[in-house]
Write a protein that holds these residues in place. Structure first.
Motif, mmCIF file in Angstrom:
data_model
loop_
_atom_site.group_PDB
_atom_site.id
_atom_site.type_symbol
_atom_site.label_atom_id
_atom_site.label_comp_id
_atom_site.label_asym_id
_atom_site.label_seq_id
_atom_site.Cartn_x
_atom_site.Cartn_y
_atom_site.Cartn_z
ATOM 1 N N THR A 188 -40.380 60.386 38.280
ATOM 2 C CA THR A 188 -39.582 59.244 38.736
ATOM 3 C C THR A 188 -38.331 59.719 39.454
ATOM 4 O O THR A 188 -37.597 58.917 40.014
ATOM 5 C CB THR A 188 -39.181 58.332 37.554
ATOM 6 O OG1 THR A 188 -38.506 59.121 36.577
ATOM 7 C CG2 THR A 188 -40.400 57.654 36.952
ATOM 8 N N SER A 189 -38.101 61.022 39.454
ATOM 9 C CA SER A 189 -36.939 61.596 40.124
ATOM 10 C C SER A 189 -37.375 62.340 41.386
ATOM 11 O O SER A 189 -38.148 63.292 41.327
ATOM 12 C CB SER A 189 -36.229 62.575 39.188
ATOM 13 O OG SER A 189 -35.269 63.332 39.891
ATOM 14 N N GLU A 190 -36.855 61.905 42.530
ATOM 15 C CA GLU A 190 -37.193 62.573 43.788
ATOM 16 C C GLU A 190 -36.649 64.001 43.805
ATOM 17 O O GLU A 190 -37.310 64.928 44.290
ATOM 18 C CB GLU A 190 -36.639 61.790 44.976
ATOM 19 C CG GLU A 190 -37.029 62.394 46.311
ATOM 20 C CD GLU A 190 -36.520 61.614 47.509
ATOM 21 O OE1 GLU A 190 -36.922 61.958 48.627
ATOM 22 O OE2 GLU A 190 -35.728 60.668 47.327
ATOM 23 N N ALA A 191 -35.470 64.196 43.229
ATOM 24 C CA ALA A 191 -34.878 65.539 43.193
ATOM 25 C C ALA A 191 -35.739 66.505 42.387
ATOM 26 O O ALA A 191 -35.949 67.657 42.784
ATOM 27 C CB ALA A 191 -33.468 65.472 42.615
ATOM 28 N N THR A 192 -36.270 66.053 41.271
ATOM 29 C CA THR A 192 -37.145 66.896 40.453
ATOM 30 C C THR A 192 -38.426 67.208 41.203
ATOM 31 O O THR A 192 -38.906 68.351 41.195
ATOM 32 C CB THR A 192 -37.466 66.207 39.112
ATOM 33 O OG1 THR A 192 -36.244 65.954 38.425
ATOM 34 C CG2 THR A 192 -38.378 67.059 38.255
ATOM 35 N N ALA A 193 -38.986 66.216 41.864
ATOM 36 C CA ALA A 193 -40.218 66.436 42.629
ATOM 37 C C ALA A 193 -39.985 67.456 43.741
ATOM 38 O O ALA A 193 -40.820 68.333 43.981
ATOM 39 C CB ALA A 193 -40.723 65.118 43.205
ATOM 40 N N ARG A 194 -38.836 67.375 44.408
ATOM 41 C CA ARG A 194 -38.521 68.338 45.469
ATOM 42 C C ARG A 194 -38.339 69.751 44.898
ATOM 43 O O ARG A 194 -38.745 70.729 45.513
ATOM 44 C CB ARG A 194 -37.285 67.904 46.242
ATOM 45 C CG ARG A 194 -37.544 66.677 47.085
ATOM 46 C CD ARG A 194 -36.438 66.419 48.091
ATOM 47 N NE ARG A 194 -36.688 65.196 48.817
ATOM 48 C CZ ARG A 194 -37.545 65.081 49.836
ATOM 49 N NH1 ARG A 194 -38.219 66.132 50.227
ATOM 50 N NH2 ARG A 194 -37.724 63.935 50.441
ATOM 51 N N ALA A 195 -37.737 69.858 43.728
ATOM 52 C CA ALA A 195 -37.557 71.166 43.094
ATOM 53 C C ALA A 195 -38.908 71.777 42.724
ATOM 54 O O ALA A 195 -39.133 72.977 42.921
ATOM 55 C CB ALA A 195 -36.678 71.028 41.855
ATOM 56 N N VAL A 196 -39.808 70.971 42.213
ATOM 57 C CA VAL A 196 -41.145 71.455 41.849
ATOM 58 C C VAL A 196 -41.919 71.843 43.108
ATOM 59 O O VAL A 196 -42.644 72.835 43.126
ATOM 60 C CB VAL A 196 -41.908 70.392 41.027
ATOM 61 C CG1 VAL A 196 -43.368 70.774 40.837
ATOM 62 C CG2 VAL A 196 -41.236 70.195 39.682
#
Length: 59
Positions: free
Chosen positions: A27-35
């Motif tokens: 649900t977090s775009e920042a987390t998805a980008r980090a992954v």
């Protein structure tokens, strides 16, 4: 009955290059980008709610 608090939240997917396999959802775009940084040539896109493909965003 369970809570439906997250039903209207945007979800983000990390999609693999080529086959379009979903590697991660958040649900977090920042987390998805980090992954996505861990997977070469992967893309982050918003998860479609109705089953249609959403346009992929670049890393």
């Amino acid at each position: 009955m369970g809570c439906a608090c997250n039903k209207n939240k945007k979800q983000w997917q990390v999609v693999a290059e080529g086959g379009g396999k979903v590697l991660f959802t958040s649900t977090s775009e920042a987390t998805a980008r980090a992954v996505a940084k861990r997977y070469p040539n992967s893309k982050v896109q918003e998860k479609p709610k109705d089953g249609t493909a959403a346009p992929a965003a670049t890393k």
